[in-house]
Design a protein around this motif. Sequence first.
Motif, short mmCIF file in Angstrom:
data_model
loop_
_atom_site.label_atom_id
_atom_site.label_comp_id
_atom_site.label_asym_id
_atom_site.label_seq_id
_atom_site.Cartn_x
_atom_site.Cartn_y
_atom_site.Cartn_z
N PRO A 127 0.81 -1.21 0.00
CA PRO A 127 0.00 0.00 0.00
C PRO A 127 0.85 1.26 0.00
O PRO A 127 2.01 1.24 0.40
N LEU A 128 0.24 2.37 -0.43
CA LEU A 128 0.82 3.69 -0.28
C LEU A 128 0.17 4.30 0.96
O LEU A 128 -1.05 4.47 1.01
N GLU A 129 0.97 4.62 1.95
CA GLU A 129 0.46 5.11 3.22
C GLU A 129 0.42 6.64 3.22
O GLU A 129 1.45 7.28 3.02
N TYR A 130 -0.75 7.20 3.44
CA TYR A 130 -0.93 8.65 3.51
C TYR A 130 -0.97 9.04 4.98
O TYR A 130 -1.89 8.68 5.71
N ARG A 131 0.06 9.79 5.42
CA ARG A 131 0.24 10.09 6.84
C ARG A 131 -0.26 11.49 7.19
O ARG A 131 -0.42 12.36 6.33
N SER A 132 -0.43 11.71 8.50
CA SER A 132 -0.92 13.01 8.99
C SER A 132 0.13 14.10 8.90
O SER A 132 -0.20 15.28 9.08
N ASP A 133 1.39 13.75 8.64
CA ASP A 133 2.43 14.76 8.48
C ASP A 133 2.59 15.19 7.02
O ASP A 133 3.62 15.74 6.63
N TRP A 134 1.56 14.90 6.20
CA TRP A 134 1.53 15.26 4.78
C TRP A 134 2.54 14.47 3.97
O TRP A 134 3.01 14.92 2.93
N THR A 135 2.89 13.28 4.41
CA THR A 135 3.79 12.43 3.64
C THR A 135 3.03 11.25 3.08
O THR A 135 1.99 10.82 3.60
N VAL A 136 3.58 10.71 1.99
CA VAL A 136 3.15 9.43 1.43
C VAL A 136 4.36 8.52 1.45
O VAL A 136 5.45 8.91 1.02
N ARG A 137 4.18 7.30 1.96
CA ARG A 137 5.29 6.37 2.12
C ARG A 137 4.98 5.08 1.36
O ARG A 137 3.91 4.51 1.50
N PHE A 138 5.96 4.65 0.56
CA PHE A 138 5.77 3.45 -0.25
C PHE A 138 7.13 2.95 -0.73
O PHE A 138 8.15 3.62 -0.57
N SER A 139 7.13 1.75 -1.31
CA SER A 139 8.34 1.16 -1.85
C SER A 139 8.23 1.05 -3.36
O SER A 139 7.13 0.87 -3.91
N VAL A 140 9.36 1.14 -4.03
CA VAL A 140 9.44 1.02 -5.48
C VAL A 140 10.49 -0.02 -5.82
O VAL A 140 11.57 -0.06 -5.22
N VAL A 141 10.18 -0.87 -6.79
CA VAL A 141 11.11 -1.87 -7.29
C VAL A 141 11.42 -1.56 -8.75
O VAL A 141 10.52 -1.19 -9.52
N GLY A 142 12.68 -1.69 -9.13
CA GLY A 142 13.05 -1.48 -10.53
C GLY A 142 14.54 -1.38 -10.72
O GLY A 142 15.33 -1.57 -9.78
N GLU A 143 14.93 -1.09 -11.95
CA GLU A 143 16.34 -0.91 -12.27
C GLU A 143 16.86 0.39 -11.65
O GLU A 143 16.13 1.38 -11.56
N SER A 144 18.13 0.38 -11.26
CA SER A 144 18.71 1.53 -10.57
C SER A 144 18.58 2.81 -11.37
O SER A 144 18.25 3.88 -10.83
N GLU A 145 18.82 2.75 -12.67
CA GLU A 145 18.76 3.95 -13.49
C GLU A 145 17.35 4.52 -13.55
O GLU A 145 17.15 5.74 -13.51
#
Length: 218
Positions: A111-129
Amino acid sequence: MKTVRLILRYDAETIHPMHRFVADSDAFDEYRMVHGNFTGDDGDDNAFIFHVVGDPDVYEAALDETGRVNEYELTPTGDRSFTVYVRDAPANVDDRLLESFTRGSLVALPPLEYRSDWTVRFSVVGESEDIRRALADVPDGIETTVGRVGEYDGSDAAAGALTARQREALRVARDLGYFDVPRSASVEDVAGVLDCAPGTAAEHLRKAESAVMEALDL
């Protein structure tokens, strides 16, 4: 394949009005995007499913007032929890951000977490570039913090299956020694730190353990 944990902090100009509303309201405990369709043509709205813990009536009234939502449907899942299917008319900053983190080899892990400090936290997978390019293309008004970086091994799937409250319950239980052998803490001890009833703490732990086991590729 690399995986990175990202924190995006929005300012007053870039934050989505529903994120800002939920963050600034006392009526909500949790707000997560669990699914999304980002493949629409330019100018089309995007479709998302959110899991929300809080007051559905307050949330629905805010949706009606945003002017950004073309269609939605709320489905209760518990006493204070519900899912929301929503079709949202994206602002330019939303289109640019979605494009940055879904192109090339990149996959954003829910999930993409929408926090009360106005942040969104999530993970991304892919090539470094591709990851570096996406970070460089984040629109102005959004501050990016890169958390852990490593090789993708599937572990994010298990962590992503947990709600914020379930993760908190597992952390508290681990720190107190609930999972030690022999066990050095009780459900009542965990409940005391979480400030909830022992039955509620036990339910959080059962659901967390079940979610992690389902997500693991055993």
